[in-house]
Enzyme design. Sequence first.
Site, PDB file in Angstrom:
ATOM      1  N   ASN A   5      43.993  36.333  37.370  1.00 17.10           N
ATOM      2  CA  ASN A   5      42.973  36.807  38.298  1.00 17.10           C
ATOM      3  C   ASN A   5      43.271  38.183  38.892  1.00 17.10           C
ATOM      4  OD1 ASN A   5      40.476  36.147  39.667  1.00 17.10           O
ATOM      5  ND2 ASN A   5      41.696  36.053  41.526  1.00 17.10           N
TER       6      ASN A   5
ATOM      7  N   LYS B  27      49.380  35.449  26.784  1.00 13.27           N
ATOM      8  CA  LYS B  27      50.429  35.263  25.766  1.00 13.27           C
ATOM      9  C   LYS B  27      51.477  34.260  26.230  1.00 13.27           C
ATOM     10  CE  LYS B  27      54.136  37.602  23.361  1.00 13.27           C
ATOM     11  NZ  LYS B  27      54.848  38.834  23.094  1.00 13.27           N
TER      12      LYS B  27
ATOM     13  N   TYR C  62      37.019  51.040  34.754  1.00  8.12           N
ATOM     14  CA  TYR C  62      37.088  49.636  35.185  1.00  8.12           C
ATOM     15  C   TYR C  62      36.260  48.768  34.241  1.00  8.12           C
ATOM     16  CZ  TYR C  62      36.240  45.472  38.054  1.00  8.12           C
ATOM     17  OH  TYR C  62      36.134  44.185  38.508  1.00  8.12           O
TER      18      TYR C  62
ATOM     19  N   LYS D 115      37.314  45.417  31.808  1.00 11.45           N
ATOM     20  CA  LYS D 115      36.689  44.104  31.883  1.00 11.45           C
ATOM     21  C   LYS D 115      36.045  43.716  30.554  1.00 11.45           C
ATOM     22  CE  LYS D 115      38.215  43.244  35.895  1.00 11.45           C
ATOM     23  NZ  LYS D 115      39.144  42.138  36.106  1.00 11.45           N
TER      24      LYS D 115
ATOM     25  N   THR E 216      35.192  41.338  49.220  1.00  7.97           N
ATOM     26  CA  THR E 216      36.652  41.234  49.274  1.00  7.97           C
ATOM     27  C   THR E 216      37.195  42.595  49.718  1.00  7.97           C
ATOM     28  OG1 THR E 216      36.915  42.013  47.002  1.00  7.97           O
ATOM     29  CG2 THR E 216      36.676  39.616  47.309  1.00  7.97           C
TER      30      THR E 216
END
Length: 155
Positions: free
Chosen positions: A4, A37, A70, A74, A126
Amino acid sequence: MVANAGIAVWKPFLETTEADWDKLHAVNVKGTFFCYKHAGAQMIAQGHGGRIIGASSLAGKRGTSIMAAYSATKFAIRSLTQSAGKLQTFNAEMTRCPINLQRLEAMAFGPHGITVNAYAPGPIETPMLQYLDSENAALTQGKTGDLLGIVNTES
């Protein structure tokens, strides 16, 4: 396992620096890759399957010029998620490739009972969104709260 962690940079495409690009990819892509991984390897070793979840973003489905770097990270998380979770199949033409495709197939997590998914939320209030809001205000000569106001009215 949930990967996250993520950071964002709010800059126009042409103002994004190599340092911005490298930092975003180090945290958002490289961090997610190694979480997948190592979590996948541990789950395989334990032999009970598992769940791996990555944090993508609405920006990973639709790029924006103000957050191009960014958005690229993503989009990369979506690709990593698809690559990790699927049993790859290859057509006859691809089997002529000089790499060991059977080994590649065995490395996919799916055959080991491990599902790999990503979620792609839109803006969420946030500290990162507050940072983006202040950057947006500086860039557009607006006021702090403009971006948060858009988010709050669209929620």
